[in-house]
Structure formats: structure tokens, C-alpha cells
Design an enzyme around this catalytic site. Structure first.
Site, PDB file in Angstrom:
ATOM      1  N   ASP A 248      -2.428  64.497  29.423  1.00 23.70           N
ATOM      2  CA  ASP A 248      -3.004  63.201  29.769  1.00 23.70           C
ATOM      3  C   ASP A 248      -2.282  62.615  30.970  1.00 23.70           C
ATOM      4  O   ASP A 248      -1.117  62.949  31.245  1.00 23.70           O
ATOM      5  CB  ASP A 248      -2.881  62.233  28.593  1.00 23.70           C
ATOM      6  N   LYS A 270      -6.825  61.466  30.589  1.00 24.39           N
ATOM      7  CA  LYS A 270      -7.278  60.631  29.472  1.00 24.39           C
ATOM      8  C   LYS A 270      -6.492  59.337  29.483  1.00 24.39           C
ATOM      9  O   LYS A 270      -5.372  59.256  29.018  1.00 24.39           O
ATOM     10  CB  LYS A 270      -7.078  61.353  28.146  1.00 24.39           C
ATOM     11  N   MET A 383      -4.267  50.119  23.548  1.00 24.21           N
ATOM     12  CA  MET A 383      -5.332  50.142  24.557  1.00 24.21           C
ATOM     13  C   MET A 383      -6.141  48.850  24.556  1.00 24.21           C
ATOM     14  O   MET A 383      -7.360  48.850  24.678  1.00 24.21           O
ATOM     15  CB  MET A 383      -6.257  51.355  24.320  1.00 24.21           C
TER      16      MET A 383
END
Length: 478
Positions: A248, A270, A383
Site C-alpha cells: 500500500d 490503497k 479513515m
């Protein structure tokens, strides 16, 4: 890396040492051991250097330094106590494109002599770039204890078998696995006991049993939040065994630097709000490389099973009969909170923790806001940076107190870590005022106020640190 590490073959090559004192003597001894032809330039020599000169082991150029001493020289070492002379030597050497080492003067040196661990033919060098030689020596002493003396014998055996190994195992990935099996097998133990013939026979048997086709596999590996020291030992081993690393964007460069140098690195990007590689494409990459017999590491920030879609990836691997294993990582809620000095649970303030992602598969509105707004619990929101106004509004609307402390931890556990604190009432405002960027973790609950007093890593918290209220008698008795 400021300096390019280099091992030089000086066998039969001329090297000049200017200085005939004790320091020059040490330099000459190391050069002679490396097989160099050594010339020593100085008005006088130590008794040992005089003896070597009489024996013809070194050439003595008596008197003050002259530019002609640099003729036909490969390297120069200046080891006197005359700083002006050293400057002259450096200028003349550089004009001839010669590398020069000035003892105890890193700035003038174009090469540095490292602290050496000798396990011939294996040589391990530790350098501080000339700035902290005592530190380099201390590290060497520690490594001397760790590195088995038999390493040199292993290298000699492998050198004897190298051409046969390459001919028998042309595939690089399969050859690498052969070496790993050999080095983890009985060969080193046999060599340690001085049983060379048995060690050689063991290596021969292993070579004869090599499979013709390598089998691929995938390791789902949690990289943690960024500090490479938080990577597990099993994770480090997986990185050093990998042929391909699918990582990622948020995996730190320091963690990637721990991987084997020749492993293929593929960034699959990602990152919340920035998915350059779809999940289907990641699945396809795992299948492609594992089917080709490669060992794949799917390297994820944090832990692969905490909002990392690790379950989806295992389901895909299972469907395609690809062998896999999972190496957990320290998830962001644990690491970032710890590095900010925030206990996720506390007997007086929080008896439970909820891990929540604000980047759900369907919608953030599917979250159980009534349950999330309950008191005496800690929320760790992953997030959620782009959804802070909505998170704030929903929690307030469902009864969470406006004075509830929060901490936004940006780049948790990394050198650039920032912590922004405040209360739920000004959550979005504080995030905007301090321009909080992804990756950032939101910790909300009474324990977040402890960041102001218990924080230990990085800079002090920004924003307003709310007071930590003592629990009510009723709550304390609960």
C-alpha cells in the site's frame, strides 16, 4: 545513503600512507592484511614499521611529503598531526582523481575506513561516515557476538558448489529457496563441529532433491503504522523471503527498506480516497505472481484484518488454491494511541473500545450512531479525515457530550507525527485549522485528554487540550 559502500580489491596494488606513527602503523597493518603494496612516507617510523621496511614488506619514503609520492598510487591515507600537510595531500590527490582518507577528518576524506568484522571470505563493514568512529566500533563489537564464526566456512563451501548449483537450478526463485533451506539445515552445525565432508555431503543431497518447479504462495503481512521497529520478527522474515511485494502507499519507506534488496516492489496505492489500483487488480496481481512460483507478500499498513480487506483477499486465494498465511501487524488504533500517550481503556474513564471505519463499503450512514454516542467508551475512527464534520454532527445529534475530548493523530509512530486535541464541539474546526492530512486516526473519549500529560513521542499536542474530569461517584461505582 550518503556514502556508497564499496569493498576494494587492493591485492598487489600500491597504497600510500603518509605518517609513520602509531596511527599510520595500524593503517599499514590492515592494508598488508588485504594484500596491498604499501609505501610509507615519513621522516621517521615506529619500530614495527622500521622492521617491516627492513623485511621488505613496506617501502619507506623518508623525509617530507612530495607530490611524486602519489605516482602510481591507487589510494592515499594521511595519518599525521599536520593539518596543513593534510590539506595539501587532499588537493594533490583529488587533482589526480585519487581517493584519500584523512584520519579523524571526515570532511576532507573522500573514503572512510570502516570497523570490520572478518569472517573471511565474508567481510562485514560498519561505517559512520567518519563522524562517529567509536559508535562504529561499538556496533562492530555487538555484531561480533551475534555473527557465527562458522559463516566464513559456509561461504567457502557455497563458493565450491556455486557453479553446480547454478547449473542444477537455473530458476532464480528456486535457487534462492535452495540456499535458504541449506542455510537453515544441518550444514552450519556440521561445519561448526569441523566435519567438512559431512557438511559437503549434506549440501549435495539437498541439491539432488531440488524440485524442478517452484510453488508460489502469498503472505498477508501487517506493516504496522509506520515505525519499522513495530514490525514483528515473523514479518521481517517474510519480507526477506519475498520475491514480490505488493504494498500500500501508506507503508513507510523505512519498513520497505527492511525487505530483500532484489525483491520486486509494486505499489498498489490503497489509500483512502485515492485508489489507483482496484481490489480486483490486486487479486489479479497476487494470482499472476503466485501462479508463476513466486513468494508474494501483500504488505498492508496496520493489520490486514482490521479494515484492511484481508478477509476478501484470503477468500480469493482460497478460491484459486493458492497457499497463504497471515502475519498480523500492530493496528493503527493501538500504535497511534500508544505513541500519543493515550490508553484506549482506563478504569476510571473507558471500559470498552470501538474500532470504526468512516470509509465503509456502502455508506458512513450505516453506522450505529446511537451505540457510538454512548458514554464511557473510546472510539477509534479509521479513515475518517474527510468525514469529520459528519462524524461530529452525528455524535452530537445522538447524545455524545460536546465537551468529550478528542485527539487526531496524524502520521502516528512516524518522525513527523502530529497530535491535534480538542473537544467534540470543535472537532472539524480544529482539524481544518491545523490542516490535518491523511493518514490520521481519530480517538474520541475521555482518555483522549491524557495526550496532554502522557504524550511522550514527537511534538506536544496542538490545539486545546481539554481537562480530564474525574468520574462521578455513580460512574466510579459502576
Amino acid at each position: 545513503m550518503k556514502l556508497y559502500p564499496l569493498f576494494a580489491d587492493l591485492s598487489g596494488r600500491q597504497v600510500l600512507v603518509v605518517g609513520g606513527g602509531v596511527v599510520g602503523e595500524r593503517k599499514v597493518a590492515a592494508l598488508l592484511e588485504a594484500g596491498a603494496r604499501v609505501a610509507v612516507g615519513a621522516p621517521d617510523l615506529t619500530p614495527a614499521l622500521r622492521g617491516w621496511a627492513r623485511e621488505g614488506r613496506v617501502q619507506w619514503r623518508s623525509g617530507r611529503f612530495e607530490a611524486s609520492w602519489l605516482d602510481d598510487v591507487w589510494l592515499v591515507i594521511a595519518a599525521t598531526d599536520d593539518a596543513a600537510l593534510h590539506r595539501d595531500i587532499v588537493a594533490l590527490a583529488e587533482a589526480r582523481h585519487l581517493f584519500v582518507n584523512v584520519v579523524d577528518d571526515a570532511e576532507q576524506s573522500s573514503f572512510h575506513v570502516p570497523a570490520v568484522i572478518d569472517r573471511s571470505p565474508v567481510t562485514i563493514a560498519v561505517s559512520s561516515g567518519g563522524h562517529a568512529p567509536m559508535l562504529a566500533r561499538l556496533l562492530r563489537e555487538r555484531l561480533e557476538v551475534v555473527i557465527d564464526p562458522v559463516v566464513g566456512s559456509v561461504a567457502t563451501l557455497l563458493a565450491q558448489l556455486r557453479h553446480r548449483i547454478r547449473a542444477r537450478i537455473p530458476d532464480l526463485a528456486l535457487r534462492r529457496r535452495f540456499y535458504e533451506r541449506l542455510l537453515h539445515g544441518p550444514v552450519q552445525s556440521l561445519l561448526r563441529r569441523g566435519q567438512w565432508a559431512l557438511a559437503e555431503a549434506s549440501a549435495e543431497r539437498l541439491l539432488d532433491s531440488v524440485e524442478s518447479t517452484p510453488s508460489g504462495s502469498v503472505v498477508l503481512l501487517g506493516a504496522g503504522p509506520g515505525d519499522p521497529g513495530l514490525l514483528t520478527l515473523r514479518g521481517l522474515r517474510a519480507l526477506n523471503e519475498a520475491d514480490v511485494i505488493l504494498h500500500d502507499r501508506l507503508v513507510s519507506v523505512e519498513v520497505l527498506a527492511l525487505a530483500r534488496r532484489d525483491a520486486e516492489r509494486i505499489e498498489v496505492a490503497k489509500q483512502a480516497g485515492n485508489h489507483h489500483t482496484t481490489q480486483a487488480q490486486i487479486h489479479a496481481l497476487m494470482l499472476e505472481h503466485a501462479s508463476a512460483g513466486r513468494r508474494v507478500v501483500r504488505l498492508k499498513g496496520g493489520d490486514p484484518f482490521v479494515f484492511g480487506r484481508g478477509g476478501e483477499e484470503l477468500e480469493f486465494l482460497r478460491q484459486h488454491d493458492i497457499p497463504y498465511e497471515v502475519v498480523p501487524g500492530i493496528t493503527a488504533a493501538l500504535a497511534c494511541a500508544a505513541y500519543a500517550g493515550i490508553p484506549l481503556t482506563h478504569r476510571d474513564h473507558a471500559q470498552s473500545v470501538r474500532l470504526v471505519t468512516a470509509h465503509c463499503k456502502n455508506s458512513i450512514d450505516t453506522l450505529d450512531w446511537k451505540a457510538l454516542a454512548q458514554e464511557r467508551q473510546t472510539l477509534a475512527v479509521y479513515m475518517g479525515n474527510s468525514e469529520l464534520p459528519l462524524i461530529q454532527a452525528q455524535l452530537l445529534a445522538h447524545g455524545r457530550a460536546a465537551g468529550t475530548p478528542f485527539a487526531l493523530i496524524e502520521n502516528g509512530s512516524r518522525p513527523e507525527q502530529r497530535v491535534v486535541t480538542g473537544t467534540l464541539a470543535n472537532l472539524a474546526e480544529q482539524a481544518t485549522a491545523h490542516d490535518v492530512q491523511s493518514p490520521a486516526l481519530l480517538i474520541l473519549g475521555e482518555v483522549a485528554a491524557l495526550a496532554g500529560s502522557l504524550g511522550w513521542f514527537g511534538r506536544p499536542p496542538l490545539g486545546v487540550t481539554p481537562a480530564l474530569h474525574a468520574p462521578s461517584p455513580k460512574a466510579a461505582a459502576a
